[in-house]
Each structure stands twice: as C-alpha cells, then as structure tokens.
Design an enzyme around this catalytic site. Structure first.
Site, mmCIF file in Angstrom:
data_model
loop_
_atom_site.group_PDB
_atom_site.id
_atom_site.type_symbol
_atom_site.label_atom_id
_atom_site.label_comp_id
_atom_site.label_asym_id
_atom_site.label_seq_id
_atom_site.Cartn_x
_atom_site.Cartn_y
_atom_site.Cartn_z
ATOM 1 N N GLY A 95 58.209 18.754 0.471
ATOM 2 C CA GLY A 95 58.263 20.203 0.286
ATOM 3 C C GLY A 95 59.124 20.672 -0.867
ATOM 4 N N GLU A 136 60.623 12.502 2.392
ATOM 5 C CA GLU A 136 59.221 12.090 2.148
ATOM 6 C C GLU A 136 58.661 12.937 1.015
ATOM 7 O OE1 GLU A 136 57.243 13.054 5.809
ATOM 8 O OE2 GLU A 136 57.949 11.299 6.848
ATOM 9 N N GLY A 140 56.777 14.001 -2.265
ATOM 10 C CA GLY A 140 55.638 13.543 -3.049
ATOM 11 C C GLY A 140 55.665 14.240 -4.395
ATOM 12 N N ARG A 141 55.431 15.547 -4.326
ATOM 13 C CA ARG A 141 55.330 16.364 -5.533
ATOM 14 C C ARG A 141 56.524 16.190 -6.468
ATOM 15 N NH1 ARG A 141 52.264 20.895 -5.240
ATOM 16 N NH2 ARG A 141 52.626 20.933 -3.003
ATOM 17 N N ARG A 193 43.617 21.791 -7.762
ATOM 18 C CA ARG A 193 44.606 22.798 -7.355
ATOM 19 C C ARG A 193 44.318 24.185 -7.936
ATOM 20 N NH1 ARG A 193 49.363 22.794 -8.362
ATOM 21 N NH2 ARG A 193 50.208 23.398 -6.362
ATOM 22 N N TYR A 206 43.640 26.694 -4.934
ATOM 23 C CA TYR A 206 44.833 27.506 -4.647
ATOM 24 C C TYR A 206 45.088 28.569 -5.711
ATOM 25 C CZ TYR A 206 46.049 23.303 -1.864
ATOM 26 O OH TYR A 206 46.050 22.230 -1.015
ATOM 27 N N CYS A 244 28.971 23.515 -11.325
ATOM 28 C CA CYS A 244 28.163 24.699 -11.036
ATOM 29 C C CYS A 244 28.841 25.496 -9.930
ATOM 30 C CB CYS A 244 26.756 24.273 -10.645
ATOM 31 S SG CYS A 244 25.999 23.238 -11.900
ATOM 32 N N GLU A 245 30.029 25.936 -10.214
ATOM 33 C CA GLU A 245 30.928 26.598 -9.265
ATOM 34 C C GLU A 245 31.815 27.482 -10.112
ATOM 35 O OE1 GLU A 245 32.528 26.765 -6.283
ATOM 36 O OE2 GLU A 245 31.244 25.456 -5.088
HETATM 37 C C1 LIG Z 1 52.317 16.220 2.173
HETATM 38 C C2 LIG Z 1 53.453 15.670 2.934
HETATM 39 C C3 LIG Z 1 54.631 15.307 2.286
HETATM 40 C C4 LIG Z 1 54.852 15.498 0.806
HETATM 41 O O1 LIG Z 1 54.845 16.819 0.437
HETATM 42 P P1 LIG Z 1 55.276 17.238 -1.047
HETATM 43 O O2 LIG Z 1 55.045 18.690 -1.061
HETATM 44 O O3 LIG Z 1 54.379 16.488 -1.969
HETATM 45 O O4 LIG Z 1 56.693 16.853 -1.216
HETATM 46 C C5 LIG Z 1 55.631 14.737 3.041
HETATM 47 N N1 LIG Z 1 55.491 14.532 4.367
HETATM 48 C C6 LIG Z 1 54.373 14.883 5.029
HETATM 49 C C7 LIG Z 1 54.286 14.610 6.477
HETATM 50 C C8 LIG Z 1 53.323 15.471 4.344
HETATM 51 O O5 LIG Z 1 52.218 15.821 5.003
#
Ligand SMILES: *Cc1c(COP(=O)(O)O)cnc(C)c1O
Length: 420
Positions: free
Chosen positions: A230, A271, A273-274, A309, A313, A340-341
């Site tokens: 997040g 956890e 990601g982004r 994205r 979004y 085609c969107e």
């Molecule tokens: C998607 C997700 C993340 C990673 O989210 P980011 O916004 O990319 O940091 C971490 N944990 C869980 C359970 C997720 O579903």
C-alpha cells in the site's frame, strides 16, 4: 519529482534493432537501491523482512534479485508460489495472502513452507481440511471496518472484501491455537498507493495495540506483524516520493511505545509491491500514427493490453518523448493504442512536444501492476521484458508469439503449420 529515464534515445534505437517495441525495461540498480533503503529503514527490527507482492511484477529474474537482497514473496496463487520457489525462496520466505482459496492452493502453500495468512474465520476449517492439520506458523488478516485515518487513505473498509473484524480475528486465533498453531501473526492492508509517511506508522499503531489485546485476552504473544503493501509512489511529477527512512522511524517509535514498553518483541513484515518495482519499470513504445479529428491523437504500438492502469483506473503515467526531453510543449494530445476500445488511452489531453512518427515514448512508473495486469484482448500479444544491468539489456521474458497464443486453442493445426 522530475521524471528521468535511465537510458537515452540512442540506447533505445540500438535496442530496437534487435527487439521490436513495445517492451518493458526494468532498472536493476534502481530496484536494488530501493530495497536496500527499505532494509536500512527497518534495520532496528531484527526479524524484519519484505515479502515482495509477486503480483506486482511476476518474473523470476526480479524475484531472484529480491531474494539476493533478503526479500521473500507474498503470493496468492499456485503459479506465484512456484515462481517464488524457483527464484530461491524457501521455508518462511513466502507469505500466502490469498482470499477465496482452494484446497489445492492451501496444500501447495503449506508444501512450500509458506506462512498462511487467513482471510476469514471460516478458513481455519478449510485450511485444516485441505492440509490435514494446522501449520505451526499462521497469520490472520484484519479489517477494522472503519479506520479513523482511513478516509484519507482507502475509503470505506466496510466495502472491502478482505480480512475479518476484530471479534472474528480473535475467534480465528483462539481456534488456531486450540488446533496446535505455535507462531502467530496479524496482517492488514488498509490503503493502496498511499504517498504518506504516516500510513505505515498509523497502521502499525493500530496493529500493535491489537497485539496487546490479543496477549491479554488469548494469552497469545504474536511473533510477527505484517504491514502488507500500500505504500505509494509519485506517478505525477508534482508529487514527492515517501521518505522510507522516516516511515521506518515512525514504525519504530510506535513499536517502542506500544510493544517494547510492554515487553513484546516481534518481527515486522511488509509486502510492498508498487514501492519496490513501480518507479523502476518503463514501457517503451513507438509512435505509429498521428490523427487530427475533433482532438489530436498520437497513436503508439503499445496498447492497454500492455499496461491497463490508465484504461481501467484513469491513472496518470508520466511520459518522456526520448530525445525531446527539453523541447517546448507543442500542444495537448491523447496518446492511444490500437485496441477497439475507446478507453485504450495512455494519456488524455497531455502536454507534449512536437511528435513525429517513429519517436519513442517512454511510459514511466510501469514497474508494478503493469505487465502483470496485461491481457490479450484484440489478439494483442504480450510484450517482452528486459532487465537493464550495467548498461546492457538482459531479456527476462520474451515476447509472446503467435504460436504461444494459438497453442491453447482448438484450431486447424494444418493451416497453422502451413502458415508458419
Ligand atoms: C496487492 C497486495 C500487496 C501489494 O500492494 P502494493 O500496493 O503493490 O504495495 C501486498 N499484500 C497484499 C495482500 C496484496 O493483495
């Protein structure tokens, strides 16, 4: 923050001789420095670990790099588990944060030595039935329903399908303990793409307070708290990146005040990601059309199937026209793909310099939830991915071929063979 590319027009012209656009380029050095800064920020916590959210950028090459830097993986499907395993992530290096989980998924996760993060109270039973027993280390996902700092971050959590309310979380932990679990954690993800230094510390406070309550009511001392993902990135040049050192310090302060002061020491997990790969991935695409109707359109050879994205979004992704970084704005353009969107637009009313056919446009911040969200609508094949390492490109996923696309279909094999 000004957006720059870690490569030049010259580099891309050279690369494009061997590899047709569109393609993704990841900057290994950027990812490495980012992970090192994360580990520095949480170095006060002995058991700290970042479990990279595989869905953000599912490629073994990236997972191997992250593994070498001490990270584990956060997975939610069997292929993601297998990818983490084949990238060297073993026992306790995988968190399985799934929801609506099948027996096969629980079995694969337990076999991989993953820490199972249960999304719901009913899953205690499902896990036990699937695997035959309750694994030693388990985690439960919390959803407070309402969170005082929430409005700013995520909206109403009553609408979120994830996690369990406090009473069910307590019930799940009690059940898990009765069934023999020995190590416990709690997890919550209450925000998405939050560019605030306050999010993790505020979440940590909430979960640390819960840890005290869990010890008091259930006589369970947690082994870890998973702050999940997040943490956001500045997609717009007008935004500033978070200060990861300040975030780590904010969590430390909450940890000292709430946990340490009450005699609890535990591991902090994240956890993200982004935050880890997002800014270090670039989608490189070529201008193939210019259209003047009611608006000015720039057509590129990438489509929303490469990076969805903006289409789903309305997300902003910054663009650099290579070689024209310092040129004046020539007007506003919609930068579009060939689907085609009508939502296949990487940018709407974007100020750009004068653009010629053949120009290369780099779409920034495509390193997370970019390639991985893609699809093959309109028969658009998936693009290749490259890692930029010491100035050279290494292919980490080849482009999908027509054969790949047709392989799973019931079709006229003779015809396909003849046209090869
Ligand atoms: C998607 C997700 C993340 C990673 O989210 P980011 O916004 O990319 O940091 C971490 N944990 C869980 C359970 C997720 O579903």
């Amino acid at each position: 923050m000004k957006k720059v590319t870690p490569f030049t027009l010259n580099d891309v012209q050279r690369w494009a001789e061997d590899y047709p656009t569109p393609f993704y380029v990841y900057d290994e050095e950027g990812i490495r420095e980012c992970v090192e800064a994360v580990y520095d920020a949480f170095s006060w916590n002995e058991g700290f670990r970042e479990f990279f959210a595989v869905k953000a950028c599912p490629t073994p090459a990236i997972l191997r790099l992250l593994e070498s830097l001490g990270c584990g993986a956060d997975c939610a499907s069997v292929p993601e588990i297998v990818m983490a395993q084949c990238s060297g992530m073993t026992e306790n290096k995988i968190v399985f944060s799934s929801n609506e989980t099948t027996y096969d998924e629980y079995r694969a996760a337990v076999q991989a030595g993953a820490i199972i993060n249960l999304d719901d109270l009913t899953q205690v039973d499902v896990l036990e039935k699937a695997v035959g027993y309750i694994p030693e280390a388990v985690c439960c996902r919390y959803n407070p329903g309402q969170w005082e700092t929430t409005n700013e971050f995520m909206g109403n959590l009553y609408d979120s399908k994830f996690g369990m309310p406090e009473d069910q979380l307590f019930e799940a932990l009690r059940l898990l303990k009765d069934k023999g679990a020995k190590k416990f954690g709690i997890h919550a993800m209450l925000a998405s793409c939050c560019i605030s230094n306050e999010y993790y510390p505020a979440l940590a406070r909430e979960l640390f307070a819960l840890a005290l309550k869990i010890r008091e009511e259930l006589e369970i001392t947690l082994d870890f708290i998973d702050l999940s993902g997040g943490v956001g990135i500045p997609y717009r040049p007008s935004e500033e990146p978070v200060d990861i050192a300040a975030i780590g310090e904010g969590v430390r302060k909450a940890y000292d005040e709430i946990l340490k002061a009450n005699g609890i020491e535990l591991s902090i997990y994240t956890e993200m990601g982004r935050y880890i790969t997002g800014p270090y991935g670039y989608l490189v695409t070529k201008v193939i059309g210019k259209k003047h109707i009611y608006k000015e359109y720039i057509g590129v050879d990438a489509t929303a199937s490469c990076l969805m994205r903006p289409a789903i979004y309305g997300s902003y992704h910054h663009m650099t026209v290579l070689g024209k970084e310092d040129e004046a704005v020539a007007g506003t353009f919609d930068v579009v793909g060939s689907l085609c969107e009508n939502n296949d637009k990487f940018a709407v009313d974007r100020e750009l310099p004068e653009i010629e056919l053949g120009d290369y446009i780099v779409i920034h911040d495509a390193g997370a939830h970019g390639h991985s969200m893609g699809y093959t609508y309109n028969g658009k094949l998936r693009p290749a991915e490259f890692m930029k390492r010491d100035g050279a490109l290494k292919m980490i996923r080849r482009a999908q071929t027509m054969d790949d696309y047709f392989r799973v279909l019931d079709c006229d094999e003779e015809f396909m063979e003849a046209r090869r």
